[in-house]
Design an enzyme around this catalytic site. Structure first.
Site, PDB file in Angstrom:
ATOM      1  N   ASP A  19       0.832  -1.211   0.000  1.00  0.00           N
ATOM      2  CA  ASP A  19       0.000   0.000   0.000  1.00  0.00           C
ATOM      3  C   ASP A  19       0.865   1.259   0.000  1.00  0.00           C
ATOM      4  OD1 ASP A  19      -2.455   1.305  -0.027  1.00  0.00           O
ATOM      5  OD2 ASP A  19      -2.560   1.428   2.157  1.00  0.00           O
ATOM      6  N   ASN A  56     -11.126  -2.566  -4.891  1.00  0.00           N
ATOM      7  CA  ASN A  56     -10.412  -1.561  -5.690  1.00  0.00           C
ATOM      8  C   ASN A  56     -11.159  -1.170  -6.977  1.00  0.00           C
ATOM      9  OD1 ASN A  56      -7.147  -2.811  -4.697  1.00  0.00           O
ATOM     10  ND2 ASN A  56      -8.220  -1.014  -3.925  1.00  0.00           N
TER      11      ASN A  56
END
Ligand code: IPE
Ligand code: IPE
Ligand code: MG
Length: 233
Positions: A8, A56
Protein backbone atom coordinates in the site's frame (compact mmCIF):
# COMPACT_ATOMS: atom_id res chain seq x y z
CA UNK A 1 8.61 -19.33 5.22
CA UNK A 2 5.52 -17.72 3.72
CA UNK A 3 5.41 -13.91 3.68
CA UNK A 4 2.33 -12.06 2.42
CA UNK A 5 2.48 -8.36 1.61
CA UNK A 6 -0.21 -5.68 1.43
CA UNK A 7 1.58 -3.32 -0.93
CA UNK A 8 0.00 0.00 0.00
CA UNK A 9 1.00 3.62 -0.57
CA UNK A 10 1.63 3.90 -4.31
CA UNK A 11 -0.84 6.75 -4.75
CA UNK A 12 0.55 8.78 -1.85
CA UNK A 13 4.11 8.21 -3.05
CA UNK A 14 3.15 9.93 -6.33
CA UNK A 15 0.93 12.62 -4.83
CA UNK A 16 3.72 13.61 -2.40
CA UNK A 17 5.83 14.38 -5.45
CA UNK A 18 3.12 16.23 -7.35
CA UNK A 19 2.86 13.33 -9.80
CA UNK A 20 -0.24 11.51 -11.04
CA UNK A 21 -1.14 8.42 -8.96
CA UNK A 22 -0.32 6.09 -11.83
CA UNK A 23 3.35 7.06 -11.51
CA UNK A 24 3.22 5.56 -8.02
CA UNK A 25 1.86 2.32 -9.44
CA UNK A 26 4.69 2.26 -11.98
CA UNK A 27 7.27 2.61 -9.24
CA UNK A 28 5.34 0.05 -7.21
CA UNK A 29 5.88 -2.52 -9.95
CA UNK A 30 9.62 -1.88 -9.79
CA UNK A 31 9.52 -2.48 -6.03
CA UNK A 32 7.67 -5.78 -6.63
CA UNK A 33 10.45 -6.94 -8.93
CA UNK A 34 13.20 -6.03 -6.44
CA UNK A 35 11.44 -7.68 -3.48
CA UNK A 36 10.49 -10.86 -5.34
CA UNK A 37 14.01 -11.38 -6.67
CA UNK A 38 15.49 -10.81 -3.22
CA UNK A 39 13.04 -12.95 -1.25
CA UNK A 40 14.60 -16.43 -1.72
CA UNK A 41 17.94 -15.18 -0.36
CA UNK A 42 16.38 -14.70 3.10
CA UNK A 43 14.60 -18.03 3.25
CA UNK A 44 11.23 -17.05 1.82
CA UNK A 45 9.77 -19.92 -0.20
CA UNK A 46 6.27 -18.53 -0.65
CA UNK A 47 5.48 -14.85 -1.20
CA UNK A 48 1.91 -13.62 -1.63
CA UNK A 49 1.36 -10.12 -3.01
CA UNK A 50 -1.89 -8.15 -2.76
CA UNK A 51 -2.10 -6.36 -6.10
CA UNK A 52 -5.82 -5.58 -6.55
CA UNK A 53 -8.67 -6.09 -4.12
CA UNK A 54 -12.34 -6.77 -4.81
CA UNK A 55 -12.91 -3.28 -3.37
CA UNK A 56 -10.41 -1.56 -5.69
CA UNK A 57 -13.08 -1.51 -8.45
CA UNK A 58 -14.42 1.55 -6.58
CA UNK A 59 -11.51 3.59 -7.99
CA UNK A 60 -11.82 5.72 -11.13
CA UNK A 61 -12.01 3.55 -14.27
CA UNK A 62 -8.84 5.19 -15.63
CA UNK A 63 -6.78 4.12 -12.61
CA UNK A 64 -8.18 0.57 -12.77
CA UNK A 65 -7.36 0.38 -16.50
CA UNK A 66 -3.83 1.60 -15.91
CA UNK A 67 -3.29 -0.95 -13.15
CA UNK A 68 -4.41 -3.78 -15.42
CA UNK A 69 -2.20 -2.50 -18.21
CA UNK A 70 0.76 -2.47 -15.81
CA UNK A 71 0.00 -6.00 -14.60
CA UNK A 72 -0.17 -7.27 -18.15
CA UNK A 73 3.07 -5.56 -19.14
CA UNK A 74 4.79 -6.94 -16.03
CA UNK A 75 3.68 -10.55 -16.61
CA UNK A 76 4.62 -10.49 -20.29
CA UNK A 77 7.98 -8.88 -19.59
CA UNK A 78 8.91 -11.09 -16.60
CA UNK A 79 7.48 -14.51 -17.53
CA UNK A 80 10.70 -15.98 -18.96
CA UNK A 81 12.91 -14.46 -16.30
CA UNK A 82 10.72 -15.78 -13.48
CA UNK A 83 10.88 -19.22 -15.05
CA UNK A 84 14.65 -19.00 -15.24
CA UNK A 85 14.78 -17.90 -11.58
CA UNK A 86 12.59 -20.85 -10.54
CA UNK A 87 9.57 -18.77 -9.49
CA UNK A 88 6.24 -20.55 -9.76
CA UNK A 89 3.60 -17.86 -10.33
CA UNK A 90 0.05 -18.55 -9.10
CA UNK A 91 -2.94 -16.24 -9.03
CA UNK A 92 -5.52 -15.98 -6.29
CA UNK A 93 -8.78 -14.07 -6.47
CA UNK A 94 -11.73 -14.09 -8.83
CA UNK A 95 -11.42 -13.98 -12.58
CA UNK A 96 -14.94 -12.63 -12.94
CA UNK A 97 -14.84 -9.14 -14.41
CA UNK A 98 -11.16 -9.20 -15.37
CA UNK A 99 -10.42 -8.24 -18.99
CA UNK A 100 -9.54 -11.21 -21.23
CA UNK A 101 -6.22 -9.58 -22.11
CA UNK A 102 -5.22 -9.86 -18.46
CA UNK A 103 -6.48 -13.37 -17.83
CA UNK A 104 -4.63 -14.58 -20.94
CA UNK A 105 -1.31 -13.24 -19.66
CA UNK A 106 -2.08 -14.66 -16.21
CA UNK A 107 -2.60 -18.09 -17.77
CA UNK A 108 0.56 -17.68 -19.83
CA UNK A 109 2.83 -16.89 -16.89
CA UNK A 110 1.30 -19.51 -14.59
CA UNK A 111 1.47 -22.24 -17.27
CA UNK A 112 5.06 -21.33 -18.14
CA UNK A 113 6.26 -21.44 -14.52
CA UNK A 114 4.14 -24.25 -13.10
CA UNK A 115 7.05 -26.68 -12.65
CA UNK A 116 9.33 -24.14 -10.95
CA UNK A 117 10.28 -25.01 -7.39
CA UNK A 118 12.57 -22.37 -5.90
CA UNK A 119 9.80 -20.05 -4.71
CA UNK A 120 6.04 -19.72 -5.16
CA UNK A 121 4.81 -16.21 -6.00
CA UNK A 122 1.07 -15.84 -5.37
CA UNK A 123 -0.40 -12.71 -6.89
CA UNK A 124 -3.77 -11.63 -5.52
CA UNK A 125 -5.79 -9.92 -8.23
CA UNK A 126 -9.48 -9.18 -7.78
CA UNK A 127 -9.01 -10.88 -4.41
CA UNK A 128 -11.15 -10.43 -1.31
CA UNK A 129 -10.89 -12.48 1.86
CA UNK A 130 -14.63 -12.56 2.42
CA UNK A 131 -15.28 -13.60 -1.20
CA UNK A 132 -12.68 -16.36 -0.79
CA UNK A 133 -14.44 -17.67 2.35
CA UNK A 134 -17.75 -17.65 0.46
CA UNK A 135 -16.16 -19.48 -2.50
CA UNK A 136 -14.76 -22.12 -0.15
CA UNK A 137 -18.13 -22.46 1.59
CA UNK A 138 -19.81 -23.11 -1.77
CA UNK A 139 -17.22 -25.77 -2.65
CA UNK A 140 -17.74 -27.48 0.72
CA UNK A 141 -21.54 -27.25 0.37
CA UNK A 142 -21.32 -28.81 -3.09
CA UNK A 143 -19.16 -31.66 -1.75
CA UNK A 144 -21.74 -32.33 0.95
CA UNK A 145 -24.57 -32.16 -1.61
CA UNK A 146 -22.65 -34.59 -3.86
CA UNK A 147 -22.12 -36.97 -0.94
CA UNK A 148 -18.29 -36.79 -1.18
CA UNK A 149 -17.93 -35.05 2.21
CA UNK A 150 -19.93 -35.59 5.36
CA UNK A 151 -20.87 -32.65 7.58
CA UNK A 152 -18.83 -34.12 10.44
CA UNK A 153 -15.72 -34.07 8.24
CA UNK A 154 -15.87 -30.30 7.65
CA UNK A 155 -12.79 -29.29 9.58
CA UNK A 156 -10.04 -26.67 9.23
CA UNK A 157 -8.10 -28.84 6.78
CA UNK A 158 -11.11 -29.51 4.53
CA UNK A 159 -11.94 -25.80 4.54
CA UNK A 160 -8.34 -24.71 3.87
CA UNK A 161 -8.25 -27.12 0.95
CA UNK A 162 -11.22 -25.30 -0.59
CA UNK A 163 -9.57 -21.85 -0.38
CA UNK A 164 -7.46 -20.11 -3.00
CA UNK A 165 -4.28 -20.87 -1.00
CA UNK A 166 -4.86 -24.63 -0.79
CA UNK A 167 -1.45 -25.14 -2.43
CA UNK A 168 0.48 -23.37 0.38
CA UNK A 169 0.90 -23.36 4.12
CA UNK A 170 -0.68 -20.36 5.88
CA UNK A 171 1.36 -17.14 5.85
CA UNK A 172 3.87 -16.90 8.68
CA UNK A 173 4.17 -13.15 8.36
CA UNK A 174 1.91 -10.41 6.96
CA UNK A 175 3.59 -7.13 6.04
CA UNK A 176 1.61 -3.98 5.29
CA UNK A 177 3.33 -0.87 3.98
CA UNK A 178 1.84 2.62 3.72
CA UNK A 179 1.18 3.37 7.40
CA UNK A 180 -2.34 1.99 7.90
CA UNK A 181 -2.94 -0.73 10.48
CA UNK A 182 -5.67 -2.85 8.91
CA UNK A 183 -6.03 -5.94 6.75
CA UNK A 184 -8.35 -4.52 4.05
CA UNK A 185 -9.96 -7.91 3.37
CA UNK A 186 -6.65 -9.75 2.85
CA UNK A 187 -6.34 -13.49 3.64
CA UNK A 188 -8.96 -13.40 6.40
CA UNK A 189 -9.09 -17.18 6.79
CA UNK A 190 -5.34 -17.67 6.67
CA UNK A 191 -4.08 -14.99 9.10
CA UNK A 192 -5.27 -16.86 12.22
CA UNK A 193 -1.73 -17.22 13.60
CA UNK A 194 0.31 -15.01 11.27
CA UNK A 195 2.70 -12.48 12.76
CA UNK A 196 1.75 -8.96 11.64
CA UNK A 197 4.17 -6.20 10.70
CA UNK A 198 3.14 -2.67 9.73
CA UNK A 199 5.52 -0.20 8.11
CA UNK A 200 5.09 3.52 7.45
CA UNK A 201 7.19 3.18 4.29
CA UNK A 202 5.18 3.75 1.12
CA UNK A 203 5.35 0.68 -1.13
CA UNK A 204 7.50 2.21 -3.93
CA UNK A 205 10.14 3.05 -1.27
CA UNK A 206 10.08 -0.41 0.33
CA UNK A 207 13.50 -2.04 0.08
CA UNK A 208 14.93 -5.54 0.37
CA UNK A 209 16.85 -4.25 3.42
CA UNK A 210 13.59 -3.38 5.21
CA UNK A 211 12.07 -6.77 4.38
CA UNK A 212 15.23 -8.47 5.57
CA UNK A 213 15.05 -6.62 8.92
CA UNK A 214 11.40 -7.62 9.40
CA UNK A 215 12.13 -11.25 8.57
CA UNK A 216 15.05 -11.23 11.03
CA UNK A 217 12.77 -9.84 13.71
CA UNK A 218 10.21 -12.55 12.89
CA UNK A 219 12.82 -15.20 13.62
CA UNK A 220 12.99 -14.05 17.26
CA UNK A 221 9.22 -14.33 17.85
CA UNK A 222 7.88 -16.89 20.28
CA UNK A 223 5.03 -18.39 18.25
CA UNK A 224 2.96 -20.22 20.84
CA UNK A 225 -0.12 -21.03 18.71
CA UNK A 226 -2.15 -20.99 21.89
CA UNK A 227 0.23 -23.32 23.70
CA UNK A 228 3.11 -22.47 25.98
CA UNK A 229 6.54 -21.19 25.14
CA UNK A 230 9.08 -24.00 24.80
CA UNK A 231 11.01 -22.67 27.81
CA UNK A 232 7.88 -22.93 30.01
CA UNK A 233 7.14 -26.59 29.22
C1 IPE B 1 -1.65 0.23 -3.33
O1 IPE B 1 -1.42 1.60 -3.38
C2 IPE B 1 -1.86 -0.35 -4.70
C3 IPE B 1 -3.25 -0.76 -4.96
C4 IPE B 1 -4.24 -0.76 -4.12
C5 IPE B 1 -3.52 -1.20 -6.31
P1 IPE B 1 -2.63 2.62 -3.33
O2 IPE B 1 -3.04 2.94 -4.73
O3 IPE B 1 -3.73 2.16 -2.44
O4 IPE B 1 -1.90 3.89 -2.70
P2 IPE B 1 -2.50 4.88 -1.62
O5 IPE B 1 -2.93 4.04 -0.44
O6 IPE B 1 -3.65 5.59 -2.27
O7 IPE B 1 -1.36 5.77 -1.29
C1 IPE C 1 -5.18 -2.70 0.02
O1 IPE C 1 -4.94 -1.37 -0.19
C2 IPE C 1 -5.29 -3.42 -1.30
C3 IPE C 1 -4.02 -3.59 -2.02
C4 IPE C 1 -2.83 -3.27 -1.58
C5 IPE C 1 -4.15 -4.21 -3.31
P1 IPE C 1 -6.13 -0.30 -0.28
O2 IPE C 1 -5.49 1.01 -0.51
O3 IPE C 1 -7.14 -0.75 -1.27
O4 IPE C 1 -6.76 -0.39 1.16
P2 IPE C 1 -7.65 0.66 1.97
O5 IPE C 1 -8.68 1.19 1.03
O6 IPE C 1 -6.72 1.72 2.43
O7 IPE C 1 -8.21 -0.12 3.12
MG1 MG D 1 -4.11 2.37 -0.47
Amino acid sequence: MHVAIIMDGNGRWATNRGLPRVMGHRRGVKAVEDIVKFAPSIGIDVITLYAFSTENWKRPAKEVETLFRLFKFFFVQKAQEFKRLGFKVCFIGSRVGLPAAITQTMDHVSDLTQDCQRMTVNIAINYGGQAEILDATKIIAQQVADGTLSVDDIDETAFSNATHLAHCAAPDLIVRTGGDVRLSNFLLWHVAYSELSFSDTLWPDYTPAELSAVVNDFASKDRRFGGLTKKAV
